[in-house]
Design a protein around this motif. Structure first.
Motif, PDB file in Angstrom:
ATOM      1  N   SER A 116      11.899  41.775 -21.700  1.00 22.14           N
ATOM      2  CA  SER A 116      11.718  40.500 -22.512  1.00 22.14           C
ATOM      3  C   SER A 116      10.091  39.888 -22.383  1.00 22.14           C
ATOM      4  CB  SER A 116      12.861  39.347 -22.030  1.00 22.14           C
ATOM      5  OG  SER A 116      12.396  39.294 -20.865  1.00 22.14           O
ATOM      6  N   SER A 117       9.575  40.493 -21.419  1.00 22.41           N
ATOM      7  CA  SER A 117       8.336  39.915 -21.148  1.00 22.41           C
ATOM      8  C   SER A 117       7.012  40.782 -21.576  1.00 22.41           C
ATOM      9  CB  SER A 117       7.995  39.887 -19.444  1.00 22.41           C
ATOM     10  OG  SER A 117       8.026  40.978 -18.872  1.00 22.41           O
ATOM     11  N   VAL A 118       7.576  41.746 -22.437  1.00 23.58           N
ATOM     12  CA  VAL A 118       6.662  42.947 -22.844  1.00 23.58           C
ATOM     13  C   VAL A 118       5.416  42.108 -23.713  1.00 23.58           C
ATOM     14  CG1 VAL A 118       7.832  43.624 -24.827  1.00 23.58           C
ATOM     15  CG2 VAL A 118       6.301  45.322 -23.831  1.00 23.58           C
ATOM     16  N   SER A 119       5.882  41.103 -24.736  1.00 26.83           N
ATOM     17  CA  SER A 119       4.852  40.403 -25.527  1.00 26.83           C
ATOM     18  C   SER A 119       4.169  39.453 -24.747  1.00 26.83           C
ATOM     19  CB  SER A 119       5.791  40.083 -26.571  1.00 26.83           C
ATOM     20  OG  SER A 119       6.557  38.842 -26.240  1.00 26.83           O
ATOM     21  N   TRP A 120       4.535  39.026 -23.558  1.00 20.34           N
ATOM     22  CA  TRP A 120       3.536  37.970 -22.788  1.00 20.34           C
ATOM     23  C   TRP A 120       2.344  38.200 -22.860  1.00 20.34           C
ATOM     24  CZ3 TRP A 120       7.292  36.024 -18.319  1.00 20.34           C
ATOM     25  CH2 TRP A 120       8.720  35.953 -18.773  1.00 20.34           C
ATOM     26  N   GLN A 121       1.408  36.929 -23.064  1.00 22.35           N
ATOM     27  CA  GLN A 121       0.028  37.119 -22.813  1.00 22.35           C
ATOM     28  C   GLN A 121      -0.014  36.165 -21.732  1.00 22.35           C
ATOM     29  OE1 GLN A 121      -1.771  36.263 -26.791  1.00 22.35           O
ATOM     30  NE2 GLN A 121      -0.777  38.230 -27.480  1.00 22.35           N
ATOM     31  N   PHE A 122      -0.478  36.647 -20.445  1.00 22.52           N
ATOM     32  CA  PHE A 122      -0.715  35.639 -19.527  1.00 22.52           C
ATOM     33  C   PHE A 122      -2.132  34.886 -19.413  1.00 22.52           C
ATOM     34  CE2 PHE A 122       2.802  38.051 -17.718  1.00 22.52           C
ATOM     35  CZ  PHE A 122       3.602  37.182 -17.262  1.00 22.52           C
ATOM     36  N   LYS A 123      -2.227  33.580 -18.730  1.00 26.32           N
ATOM     37  CA  LYS A 123      -3.104  32.974 -18.706  1.00 26.32           C
ATOM     38  C   LYS A 123      -3.130  32.329 -17.346  1.00 26.32           C
ATOM     39  CE  LYS A 123      -2.194  29.894 -22.292  1.00 26.32           C
ATOM     40  NZ  LYS A 123      -2.399  29.376 -23.551  1.00 26.32           N
ATOM     41  N   ILE A 124      -4.024  31.634 -16.976  1.00 25.71           N
ATOM     42  CA  ILE A 124      -3.921  30.693 -15.576  1.00 25.71           C
ATOM     43  C   ILE A 124      -4.701  29.417 -16.136  1.00 25.71           C
ATOM     44  CG2 ILE A 124      -3.838  32.439 -14.047  1.00 25.71           C
ATOM     45  CD1 ILE A 124      -6.494  31.667 -13.000  1.00 25.71           C
ATOM     46  N   ARG A 125      -4.318  28.364 -15.461  1.00 23.69           N
ATOM     47  CA  ARG A 125      -5.114  27.042 -15.617  1.00 23.69           C
ATOM     48  C   ARG A 125      -5.250  26.650 -14.220  1.00 23.69           C
ATOM     49  NH1 ARG A 125      -5.342  25.032 -21.084  1.00 23.69           N
ATOM     50  NH2 ARG A 125      -3.947  26.117 -22.376  1.00 23.69           N
ATOM     51  N   LEU A 126      -6.559  26.024 -13.740  1.00 20.53           N
ATOM     52  CA  LEU A 126      -6.613  25.922 -12.250  1.00 20.53           C
ATOM     53  C   LEU A 126      -6.783  24.404 -11.942  1.00 20.53           C
ATOM     54  CD1 LEU A 126      -9.090  28.742 -11.377  1.00 20.53           C
ATOM     55  CD2 LEU A 126      -6.710  28.685 -10.641  1.00 20.53           C
ATOM     56  N   GLY A 127      -6.334  23.915 -10.754  1.00 21.97           N
ATOM     57  CA  GLY A 127      -6.543  22.682 -10.129  1.00 21.97           C
ATOM     58  C   GLY A 127      -5.190  21.898 -10.205  1.00 21.97           C
ATOM     59  N   ALA A 128      -5.389  20.617 -10.136  1.00 18.48           N
ATOM     60  CA  ALA A 128      -4.257  19.734 -10.077  1.00 18.48           C
ATOM     61  C   ALA A 128      -3.481  19.467 -11.154  1.00 18.48           C
ATOM     62  CB  ALA A 128      -4.927  18.225  -9.622  1.00 18.48           C
ATOM     63  N   THR A 129      -3.911  19.670 -12.445  1.00 17.07           N
ATOM     64  CA  THR A 129      -2.846  19.651 -13.778  1.00 17.07           C
ATOM     65  C   THR A 129      -2.747  20.972 -14.377  1.00 17.07           C
ATOM     66  OG1 THR A 129      -4.845  19.170 -15.312  1.00 17.07           O
ATOM     67  CG2 THR A 129      -4.148  17.423 -14.030  1.00 17.07           C
ATOM     68  N   ARG A 130      -2.081  21.072 -15.462  1.00 17.42           N
ATOM     69  CA  ARG A 130      -1.712  22.330 -15.988  1.00 17.42           C
ATOM     70  C   ARG A 130      -2.446  22.491 -17.476  1.00 17.42           C
ATOM     71  NH1 ARG A 130       3.049  22.290 -18.192  1.00 17.42           N
ATOM     72  NH2 ARG A 130       3.683  20.000 -17.787  1.00 17.42           N
ATOM     73  N   THR A 131      -3.205  21.395 -17.376  1.00 21.02           N
ATOM     74  CA  THR A 131      -4.087  21.486 -18.783  1.00 21.02           C
ATOM     75  C   THR A 131      -5.512  21.694 -18.443  1.00 21.02           C
ATOM     76  OG1 THR A 131      -4.399  19.004 -18.343  1.00 21.02           O
ATOM     77  CG2 THR A 131      -2.516  19.847 -19.512  1.00 21.02           C
ATOM     78  N   GLY A 132      -5.879  22.338 -17.477  1.00 21.00           N
ATOM     79  CA  GLY A 132      -7.177  22.805 -17.290  1.00 21.00           C
ATOM     80  C   GLY A 132      -7.869  23.991 -18.387  1.00 21.00           C
ATOM     81  N   THR A 133      -9.111  24.513 -18.315  1.00 18.25           N
ATOM     82  CA  THR A 133      -9.519  25.381 -19.338  1.00 18.25           C
ATOM     83  C   THR A 133      -8.856  26.907 -18.903  1.00 18.25           C
ATOM     84  OG1 THR A 133     -11.709  24.332 -19.310  1.00 18.25           O
ATOM     85  CG2 THR A 133     -11.593  26.833 -19.843  1.00 18.25           C
ATOM     86  N   PRO A 134      -8.235  27.279 -19.744  1.00 21.69           N
ATOM     87  CA  PRO A 134      -7.408  28.618 -19.527  1.00 21.69           C
ATOM     88  C   PRO A 134      -8.438  29.768 -19.305  1.00 21.69           C
ATOM     89  CG  PRO A 134      -7.285  28.106 -21.762  1.00 21.69           C
ATOM     90  CD  PRO A 134      -8.294  26.990 -21.239  1.00 21.69           C
ATOM     91  N   ILE A 135      -8.083  30.584 -18.276  1.00 24.59           N
ATOM     92  CA  ILE A 135      -8.556  31.949 -18.078  1.00 24.59           C
ATOM     93  C   ILE A 135      -7.585  33.029 -18.566  1.00 24.59           C
ATOM     94  CG2 ILE A 135      -9.784  33.429 -16.362  1.00 24.59           C
ATOM     95  CD1 ILE A 135     -10.489  30.979 -14.933  1.00 24.59           C
ATOM     96  N   ARG A 136      -7.907  33.616 -19.145  1.00 23.45           N
ATOM     97  CA  ARG A 136      -7.183  35.171 -19.758  1.00 23.45           C
ATOM     98  C   ARG A 136      -7.025  36.033 -18.581  1.00 23.45           C
ATOM     99  NH1 ARG A 136      -8.204  39.911 -22.718  1.00 23.45           N
ATOM    100  NH2 ARG A 136     -10.174  39.335 -22.466  1.00 23.45           N
ATOM    101  N   VAL A 137      -5.658  36.581 -18.443  1.00 20.27           N
ATOM    102  CA  VAL A 137      -5.271  37.654 -17.448  1.00 20.27           C
ATOM    103  C   VAL A 137      -5.254  38.650 -18.127  1.00 20.27           C
ATOM    104  CG1 VAL A 137      -3.272  38.490 -16.130  1.00 20.27           C
ATOM    105  CG2 VAL A 137      -3.891  35.847 -16.295  1.00 20.27           C
ATOM    106  N   THR A 138      -6.234  39.880 -17.602  1.00 16.46           N
ATOM    107  CA  THR A 138      -6.402  41.062 -18.276  1.00 16.46           C
ATOM    108  C   THR A 138      -5.399  42.162 -17.749  1.00 16.46           C
ATOM    109  OG1 THR A 138      -8.126  41.756 -16.855  1.00 16.46           O
ATOM    110  CG2 THR A 138      -8.687  40.437 -18.977  1.00 16.46           C
ATOM    111  N   ALA A 139      -4.842  42.015 -16.630  1.00 15.86           N
ATOM    112  CA  ALA A 139      -4.058  43.219 -15.889  1.00 15.86           C
ATOM    113  C   ALA A 139      -3.071  42.196 -14.943  1.00 15.86           C
ATOM    114  CB  ALA A 139      -4.868  44.094 -15.415  1.00 15.86           C
ATOM    115  N   THR A 140      -1.962  42.811 -15.144  1.00 16.79           N
ATOM    116  CA  THR A 140      -0.995  42.602 -14.016  1.00 16.79           C
ATOM    117  C   THR A 140      -0.463  43.687 -12.887  1.00 16.79           C
ATOM    118  OG1 THR A 140       1.086  42.936 -15.409  1.00 16.79           O
ATOM    119  CG2 THR A 140      -0.119  40.630 -15.565  1.00 16.79           C
TER     120      THR A 140
END
Length: 297
Positions: A116-140
């Motif tokens: 079910s997660s095969v189409s997921w495109q992961f990213k992260i946002r850093l810091g105290a909120t969930r709305t910071g600048t996203p950084i794309r994940v290229t490998a898991t």
């Protein structure tokens, strides 16, 4: 707190973690075995420097899903985030469509098939909120032995993973602890968990839950390279690891500052009804370093 006094915990904080030559004794099993639940403030907005703490999110264009909150993690190298392997293989930790933090209309269903997660495109946002600048994940990279308990307790669950970022995070990574935590060591979990599960909103601010490490004899469902922490008795009820906390780093203090002791793996059937179980970062330190070093970054 109950039997462990604040003064004793203060001594442990200074001496128990990675400090050679320290003569202050740490609590033995007989002193902490009854401390499955301790008094404390419970969840609160995180304090201190949380720049390296990650909100792990994903997009799934085929399902018309954007910015869905998945898990928590921590930057341990410029281009690497440490989290739990279950974050990569199961269905959404928070209900689909709840990324904006509104009160959920339903609870998360049972774990979904890994596909079910095969189409997921992961990213992260850093810091105290969930709305910071996203950084794309290229490998898991999940630990190759992760099976979420299919062979437990015969072998470690190995619920640990690394996310490689498209670009270096502009934050100071938090180092991995050199050794497992002695019982009684004060800890702080930093994540996006929320409770009650079915009636509360996903928090807008990073949440902190302070506790203490328990002896392995009190971590009933833990496997090798795992540890647990006490649940917290608050004025509003018992609190512990909860939905949204998977992958959350649990930090302890060392002479050089905070270190990553582990990442949140699982709690009880209901939040706080049993000690939270964490994958030991120190136990997988060699694997973590080998993945990061083999990537050349």
């Amino acid at each position: 707190m109950n039997k462990l006094t604040a003064s004793r915990l203060g001594s442990v904080a200074l001496c128990a973690v990675l400090l050679s030559g320290c003569t202050t004794s740490t609590p033995n099993d007989s002193e902490v075995t009854s401390e499955l639940v301790i008094d404390g403030p419970g969840r609160h907005n995180a304090t201190g420097d949380v720049a390296a703490i990650a909100s792990i999110q994903y997009d799934s264009p085929p399902d018309h899903i954007l910015d869905a909150q998945r898990c928590s993690g921590v930057v341990v190298a410029p281009k690497w985030v440490l989290t739990a392997a279950n974050c990569l293989r199961l269905g959404p930790e928070t209900p689909i469509g709840e990324a904006d933090g509104k009160a959920p209309e339903r609870c998360p269903g049972p774990p979904q098939d890994p596909g079910s997660s095969v189409s997921w495109q992961f990213k992260i946002r850093l810091g105290a909120t969930r709305t910071g600048t996203p950084i794309r994940v290229t490998a898991t990279v999940a630990h190759p032995d992760f099976d979420f308990g299919a062979h437990a307790p015969a072998k470690p669950m190995s619920d640990i993973a690394l996310l490689k970022l498209a670009e270096p995070a502009n934050v100071k990574p938090i180092p991995i602890a050199d050794h497992d935590l002695p019982p009684g060591t004060p800890t702080s979990q930093l994540g996006w968990g929320h409770q009650p599960v079915c009636t509360s909103r996903i928090p807008n601010e990073l949440q902190q839950l302070d506790s203490v490490a328990l002896p392995s004899s009190r971590c009933g469902r833990a496997t090798q390279f795992e540890f647990c922490t006490a649940t917290i008795r608050t004025a509003s009820g018992v609190q512990g690891q909860c939905v949204g906390d998977s992958g959350a780093p649990i930090l302890a203090q060392s002479p050089g500052g905070p270190v990553v002791a582990g990442v949140a793996s699982r709690g009880g059937r209901h939040c706080g009804d049993s000690p939270g179980i964490y994958t030991s970062a120190a136990g997988f330190r060699q694997w973590i370093n080998s993945v990061i070093n083999s990537s050349g970054s």
